[in-house]
Design an enzyme around this catalytic site. Structure first.
Site, mmCIF file in Angstrom:
data_model
loop_
_atom_site.group_PDB
_atom_site.id
_atom_site.type_symbol
_atom_site.label_atom_id
_atom_site.label_comp_id
_atom_site.label_asym_id
_atom_site.label_seq_id
_atom_site.Cartn_x
_atom_site.Cartn_y
_atom_site.Cartn_z
ATOM 1 N N ASP A 184 -5.694 -3.540 -2.000
ATOM 2 C CA ASP A 184 -7.100 -3.296 -2.268
ATOM 3 C C ASP A 184 -7.443 -3.645 -3.822
ATOM 4 O O ASP A 184 -8.366 -4.329 -3.874
ATOM 5 C CB ASP A 184 -7.677 -1.679 -2.044
ATOM 6 C CG ASP A 184 -6.686 -0.927 -2.447
ATOM 7 O OD1 ASP A 184 -5.595 -1.234 -3.116
ATOM 8 O OD2 ASP A 184 -7.221 0.304 -2.464
ATOM 9 N N LYS A 226 0.831 -1.097 0.006
ATOM 10 C CA LYS A 226 0.070 -0.021 0.015
ATOM 11 C C LYS A 226 0.848 1.285 -0.016
ATOM 12 O O LYS A 226 0.925 2.092 0.898
ATOM 13 C CB LYS A 226 -0.891 0.002 1.178
ATOM 14 C CG LYS A 226 -1.982 0.904 1.115
ATOM 15 C CD LYS A 226 -3.230 0.845 0.045
ATOM 16 C CE LYS A 226 -4.437 1.721 0.084
ATOM 17 N NZ LYS A 226 -4.804 1.560 -1.111
ATOM 18 N N ASP A 237 -1.992 -12.313 5.531
ATOM 19 C CA ASP A 237 -3.133 -13.065 6.212
ATOM 20 C C ASP A 237 -4.398 -12.963 5.545
ATOM 21 O O ASP A 237 -5.298 -13.802 5.522
ATOM 22 C CB ASP A 237 -3.006 -12.485 7.774
ATOM 23 C CG ASP A 237 -3.988 -13.182 8.626
ATOM 24 O OD1 ASP A 237 -4.437 -14.380 8.299
ATOM 25 O OD2 ASP A 237 -3.819 -12.929 9.779
ATOM 26 N N ASP A 247 -6.351 -16.099 3.077
ATOM 27 C CA ASP A 247 -7.697 -16.570 3.134
ATOM 28 C C ASP A 247 -8.723 -16.274 2.240
ATOM 29 O O ASP A 247 -9.665 -17.140 1.971
ATOM 30 C CB ASP A 247 -8.153 -15.784 4.697
ATOM 31 C CG ASP A 247 -7.745 -16.530 5.859
ATOM 32 O OD1 ASP A 247 -6.850 -17.341 5.762
ATOM 33 O OD2 ASP A 247 -7.940 -16.175 6.989
#
Length: 371
Positions: A238, A206, A262, A266
């Site tokens: 994002d 980012k 993380d 997922d």
């Protein structure tokens, strides 16, 4: 006392001349952990490797027995081992405990104590499970990506952190930080992994907002100079989250920090049909690793015999590949899992119309039969 696995009917340990005696610490943990680890051990035993298992408590099970989630004797056993097979930790019953005593602190403590800085999370879609994905089958069919997540830095470990009183109200604070050396070593892991795949690395950050990410991008770009045969791209986190559900097959290797990794790993797990299908490896600088499914302890289904053991079985295959240096044995396990899926057997999390639903032990039986 450690127990030695039984020899297989096909020659036992003599089939693996590169291994003498290997110590594997087994930390089954909480929830469904003991059920799924038991099936992975059955598969490992069937290969006839000269493994010595050292069982130890961790997480909530350790707290109940010894008052802390990562007791000193557990930590010593994992330090003495050549590899660690890990189940899962966590249960809502412990959410009110001081943070240092909560089960999840065990896995963070293991990563830090053992220097397990590189987390490898493959996301592969078996052809038979393309229809079980949350996305359209044609979007995910043939997906094969690897997320390389830095595991011992970032906001999870940065100091200072805490909750304090400020102006009459409580304020929570954490510190996101990365050193240049930490970024370089995880970038090298990603580039080296890509050399064995499709030679593409996407670095996720980012950098338009965070100083930490600006340094991340600069260091990854500099490290790329030693890997000119690998294509490097950069993407904001994002946008990456969006692209994973829009066009996931554009990615080969994704490398990112602890927090972003993380979340993204997922998200990627759901592309495969179920989080119950994804294994992982957490490695130190010398090849020692902790191997675990990424799905967590699932206390709501613990003890019911319905959990999917395939991610844990595939984690055992990763252990053979990375720490035990037995790629052929790893491939045998992976091929057996593929054969079982082609036969139409499914646990509840991946069950679809036209397939047969089975429980944890029956899925383990099927993998054993396919070996």
């Amino acid at each position: 006392m450690p127990t030695r696995s039984a020899p297989s009917r096909t020659g036992g340990a003599r089939s693996f001349p590169g291994i003498s005696s290997v110590k594997v610490a087994v930390l089954a943990g909480d929830g469904i952990g003991p059920e799924i680890v038991a099936q992975a051990r059955r598969v490992l035993d069937a290969l006839g490797l000269p493994l010595e298992y050292a069982e130890a408590r961790v997480g909530g099970a350790a707290y109940e027995a010894q008052g802390e989630p990562l007791p000193a004797d557990t930590l010593q056993k994992v330090k003495d081992a050549d590899a660690i097979l890990f189940g899962a930790v966590g249960d809502p019953r412990y959410d009110a405990l001081p943070r240092a005593q909560r089960p999840e602190q065990a896995i963070l403590g293991l990563r830090k104590a053992l220097g397990l800085f590189a987390n490898l999370r493959p996301a592969q879609v078996h052809p038979e499970l393309a229809g079980a994905s949350a996305l359209k089958a044609d979007v995910v069919a043939g997906l094969d990506l690897l997320i390389v997540r830095e595991l011992t830095g970032d906001i999870y470990f940065g100091e200072p952190k805490g909750i304090r009183d400020k102006g009459g109200e409580r304020e929570g604070f954490d510190t996101m930080r990365y050193s240049e050396g930490e970024i370089r070593r995880i970038a090298r892991v990603a580039f080296e992994a890509a050399r064995k795949r499709s030679r593409k690395v996407c670095s996720v950050d980012k950098a338009n907002v965070l100083e930490t990410s600006q340094l991340w991008r600069e260091v990854v770009s500099d490290e790329h100079r030693s890997f000119r045969d690998v294509e490097l791209s950069h993407m904001y986190v994002d946008n990456c989250a969006m692209q994973l559900v829009r066009n996931p097959k554009q990615f080969d290797v994704i490398v990112t920090g602890n927090l972003f990794g993380d979340i993204l790993s997922d998200e990627a797990s759901m592309l495969t049909g179920s989080i119950g299908m994804l294994p992982s490896a957490s490695l130190d600088a010398h090849g020692k690793g902790l191997y675990e499914p990424i799905h967590g302890s699932a206390p709501d289904i613990a003890g019911r015999g319905v959990a999917n053991p395939l991610a844990t079985i595939l984690s055992a295959a990763m252990m053979l590949r990375y720490s035990l240096k037995q790629p052929a044995a790893a491939q045998r396990i992976e091929a057996a899992v593929g054969k079982v899926l082609r036969s139409g057997l499914r646990t509840a999390d991946i069950h679809t119309a036209g397939t047969r639903k089975v429980g944890t032990a029956e899925m383990g039986d099927a993998v054993l039969a396919s070996l």
